[in-house]
Design an enzyme around this catalytic site. Structure first.
Site, PDB file in Angstrom:
ATOM      1  N   ASN A 271       1.897  -0.200   5.442  1.00 36.52           N
ATOM      2  CA  ASN A 271       2.293  -0.630   4.104  1.00 36.52           C
ATOM      3  C   ASN A 271       3.192  -1.840   4.254  1.00 36.52           C
ATOM      4  OD1 ASN A 271       3.336  -0.900   1.481  1.00 36.52           O
ATOM      5  ND2 ASN A 271       4.850   0.707   1.809  1.00 36.52           N
TER       6      ASN A 271
ATOM      7  N   GLY B 170      14.472 -12.803  -5.988  1.00 35.69           N
ATOM      8  CA  GLY B 170      15.719 -13.335  -5.436  1.00 35.69           C
ATOM      9  C   GLY B 170      16.674 -12.274  -4.946  1.00 35.69           C
TER      10      GLY B 170
ATOM     11  N   CYS C 130       0.834  -1.188   0.000  1.00 31.85           N
ATOM     12  CA  CYS C 130       0.000   0.000   0.000  1.00 31.85           C
ATOM     13  C   CYS C 130       0.874   1.244   0.000  1.00 31.85           C
ATOM     14  CB  CYS C 130      -0.906   0.007   1.231  1.00 31.85           C
ATOM     15  SG  CYS C 130      -1.877  -1.506   1.453  1.00 31.85           S
TER      16      CYS C 130
ATOM     17  N   ASP D 246      -3.470  -8.759   8.311  1.00 34.03           N
ATOM     18  CA  ASP D 246      -2.345  -8.578   9.231  1.00 34.03           C
ATOM     19  C   ASP D 246      -2.382  -7.207   9.891  1.00 34.03           C
ATOM     20  OD1 ASP D 246      -1.824  -7.366   6.809  1.00 34.03           O
ATOM     21  OD2 ASP D 246       0.197  -8.166   6.574  1.00 34.03           O
TER      22      ASP D 246
ATOM     23  N   ARG E  56      -4.852   1.432  -0.688  1.00 31.34           N
ATOM     24  CA  ARG E  56      -4.782  -0.006  -0.420  1.00 31.34           C
ATOM     25  C   ARG E  56      -4.663  -0.840  -1.685  1.00 31.34           C
ATOM     26  NH1 ARG E  56      -9.467  -3.929   2.147  1.00 31.34           N
ATOM     27  NH2 ARG E  56      -8.090  -5.676   2.690  1.00 31.34           N
TER      28      ARG E  56
ATOM     29  N   LEU F  95      -4.206  -9.521   1.464  1.00 34.69           N
ATOM     30  CA  LEU F  95      -4.817 -10.388   2.464  1.00 34.69           C
ATOM     31  C   LEU F  95      -6.112  -9.750   2.952  1.00 34.69           C
ATOM     32  CD1 LEU F  95      -1.719 -11.375   4.653  1.00 34.69           C
ATOM     33  CD2 LEU F  95      -2.911 -12.818   2.991  1.00 34.69           C
TER      34      LEU F  95
END
Length: 656
Positions: free
Chosen positions: A80, A382, A2, A107, A54, A58
């Site tokens: 964020n 990675g 966010c 979360d 936003r 989740l």
């Protein structure tokens, strides 16, 4: 993922309508970071406002909407990032007797419950994730900001305005701060010096006077009653490096591989949790291949992977990536980009990066992010593998070079350096060509004369730290180029005491984790991905993985003539060795040749001596000298010129 912004005190105090309008304007500038929804919260009596955009990852329901208020009403939060262990934190709360009725499964809601139960700092110490947080404490009437341990998520802050009307501003990106009426926007010439040295502006500095980046692993506290900004660390990469040096891993290579496999699998499994489509970047190198291999090993479906390719073979990683994808059985998408297509995105860079930034790999990073976003909302990366497993070639080069240099008295090295630079790079190239060394062997290196001149610049180093600083710096004396500029102290130039007790390659790795990783690599990835509303996740930067891997003795990382030895050995359990043993290419584009070709007219306009003089930021002479030498092919000054060009392009963009 966010975007957040807000302010405390100042210009619109006492006028809730005007204040809310400012909050909406600040939030709107961050639409790309959160296109799914937006919200704001303002309290006129406390002169505090929070805004949020936003990107729903989740709990996509309204129960995940921000700003979010805690159950007791004490805390108001904009957040964020992602807390990967938030479900475990919920279980821990419930197991200790807390009677909490969660409305959703975001979360954000978990964080607020933890803040009420354990406090702000204690919660962050328990949290595993990437984040930037702004939280208002209505009881103590203070604002608290925090940033994740390694600096994956950005957070700017600072006082702006005059006298009693000053406002404390904060946001994910500078463009949100520009939307506030008190924003001043005075360019910091000292920070510009840093950009010329590093290709980025390291924290805590920003391109504007009075505005700063919160450093990774830090908590900031400020209030209107006491306007003093207070910052404390809840985690430190320097301390983690020191602890690793004091307690090295005692097991063997195979035991280390097994423990690393378990830890990495767990970190990756947590980062694969999402309520939206998820995939991964795949370059074909050791780092991204390791992440994708462990993702596919834990996935019941084919992992979506993404690569961009270039027709110039020396810059093309797409072939290797496709071979890895075919072996692992991923759902692979590749896109070959022409030079024309790559060049077309350069005008976007100043707006995307929002302050001068001149790591040229910004271009392919944006292109692969744009490709991935057409298929997924979250992509694992990675990045971080080099800093965690000693992957940069410069680590070995610096160590070996210093072992050789310190045998030679410094005065003699200074004389040798002077002799090397007496002959021009073009003269050296002609000399080697006449000796038949322009092809193969020593000749495998292009423009040897240019590299001899660069090497001469580090011959007189007085320590391995000074040698390393020289190797990773662009402009060696940027204050001589910036009018009125004075280079401020940074960890790289004047702060190595923080790494006391950490030596050799481990010292270089820790220094990169403190500087190059957050200020360049993560800055680059965050802005590129968020410009197209893509969330990136970086498993190697789970702090549990980093802290464990740093404990490996160096022979487990640099051994048998290879970098990242233990990670390579682990990867061989998933991918054939012949797909792993490849030269390190890096994620780059041929800026040097582009500046002599299709970008020449654009660059000439930005580097025009009259323009430089009138704008008043640079002394034209040293820049024009490098530009002339670059065009002639006598020297490759692409990095130095790109530093100046990206500032010039950014300056032009901000004045529109």
């Amino acid at each position: 993922m966010c975007g957040l912004s807000g302010f405390m005190g100042g210009l619109v105090a006492g006028d809730s309508v005007a204040s809310e309008a400012v909050l909406q304007k600040m939030g709107a500038t961050l639409f790309h970071r959160g296109p799914d929804s937006g919200g704001y919260w303002y309290r006129i009596e406390h002169q505090i406002g929070l805004a949020h955009r936003r990107l729903s990852i989740l709990d996509r329901s309204p129960e995940g909407h921000q700003p979010m208020i805690s159950t007791s009403g004490r805390f108001v939060l904009v957040f964020n990032g992602e807390i990967y262990n938030h479900l475990e934190l919920r279980q821990e709360l419930l197991a200790t007797g807390n009677t909490i009725s969660f409305k959703g499964h975001s979360d954000t809601e978990t964080l607020l419950a933890c803040f009420e139960a354990w406090g702000f700092k204690n919660t962050l110490v328990r949290a595993v994730g990437m984040f930037a947080i702004a939280m208002w404490d209505q009881l103590d009437q203070q604002l608290m900001l925090a940033r994740d341990r390694l600096g994956e998520k950005p957070l700017y802050y600072g006082w702006q305005g005059q006298g009693d009307q000053r406002s404390f501003l904060f946001a994910s990106e500078l463009k949100a701060l520009r939307a506030h009426p008190n924003f001043q926007g005075t360019i910091d010439r000292n920070a510009l010096c840093l950009q010329l040295r590093h290709s980025c502006i390291p924290a805590p500095y920003s391109i504007y006077e009075g505005l700063f980046k919160l450093e990774p692993g830090s908590i900031l506290t400020v209030s209107l009653n006491d306007r003093q900004v207070r910052i404390e660390a809840y985690w430190s990469a320097a301390h983690a490096a020191f602890k690793a040096a004091q307690r090295p891993f005692q097991g063997g290579l195979h035991e280390g591989m097994h423990e690393l496999d378990v830890l990495l699998r767990h970190a990756i499994s947590q980062q694969m949790v999402a309520d939206v489509p998820l995939g991964a970047f795949l370059s074909g190198g050791v780092d991204s291949s390791s992440i994708v291999a462990l993702m596919q090993a834990q996935s019941a479906t084919r992992v979506k992977t993404f690569t961009i390719g270039f027709h110039e073979q020396s810059y093309n990683e797409a072939i290797a990536a496709k071979e890895v994808a075919n072996h692992l059985g991923t759902d692979h998408t590749e896109l070959y980009i022409s030079a024309k297509e790559a060049l077309s995105v350069i005008p976007l860079m100043p707006d995307i990066y929002d302050e001068p930034f001149s790591d040229a790999s910004q271009i392919p990073t944006f292109l692969v992010s744009r490709l991935a976003r057409q298929h997924v909302t979250v992509a694992l990366s990675g990045d971080g593998g080099d800093e965690v497993f000693a992957g940069y070639n410069r680590y070995q080069i610096t160590s070996q070079l210093w072992r050789d240099l310190e045998r030679v008295p410094r005065p003699l090295r200074q004389v040798l350096a002077k002799c090397l630079t007496t002959i021009s790079p073009g003269g050296w190239n002609s000399f080697f060509s006449n000796l038949g060394l322009a092809r193969g062997g020593l000749a495998g290196v292009a423009n040897l004369g240019d590299k001899l001149h660069k090497g001469a610049a580090v011959l007189s180093s007085s320590s391995v730290d000074e040698l390393y600083r020289g190797l990773v710096s662009h402009w060696k004396d940027p204050a001589s180029v910036v009018i009125g500029g004075r280079e401020p102290a940074t960890l790289l130039t004047d702060g190595l005491a923080a790494l006391h007790g950490v030596n050799g390659v481990s010292r270089m790795m820790a220094l990169d984790a403190l500087t190059y990783l957050p200020d360049d690599v993560l800055f680059k990835v965050d802005r590129a991905a968020m410009s197209v509303s893509l969330e990136t996740r970086i498993p190697f930067l789970d702090h549990r993985v980093l802290e464990f891997a740093w404990c490996f003795p160096m022979e487990m990382k640099l051994g048998h003539g290879q970098t990242k030895l233990i990670l390579r050995k682990l990867l061989e359990q998933y991918i054939p060795k012949d797909l792993i043993v490849r030269p390190k290419m890096g994620f780059s584009v041929p800026i040097d040749s582009w500046l002599r070709g299709p970008l020449r007219e654009w660059a000439e306009s930005l580097l025009d001596p009259v323009r430089l003089k009138n704008e008043g930021y640079f002394h034209p002479a040293p820049i024009r000298e490098k530009w002339t030498q670059h065009l002639s092919g006598a020297r490759n000054w692409a990095e130095h010129l790109w530093d100046v060009l990206m500032f010039q392009a950014w300056l032009e963009r901000t004045r529109r």
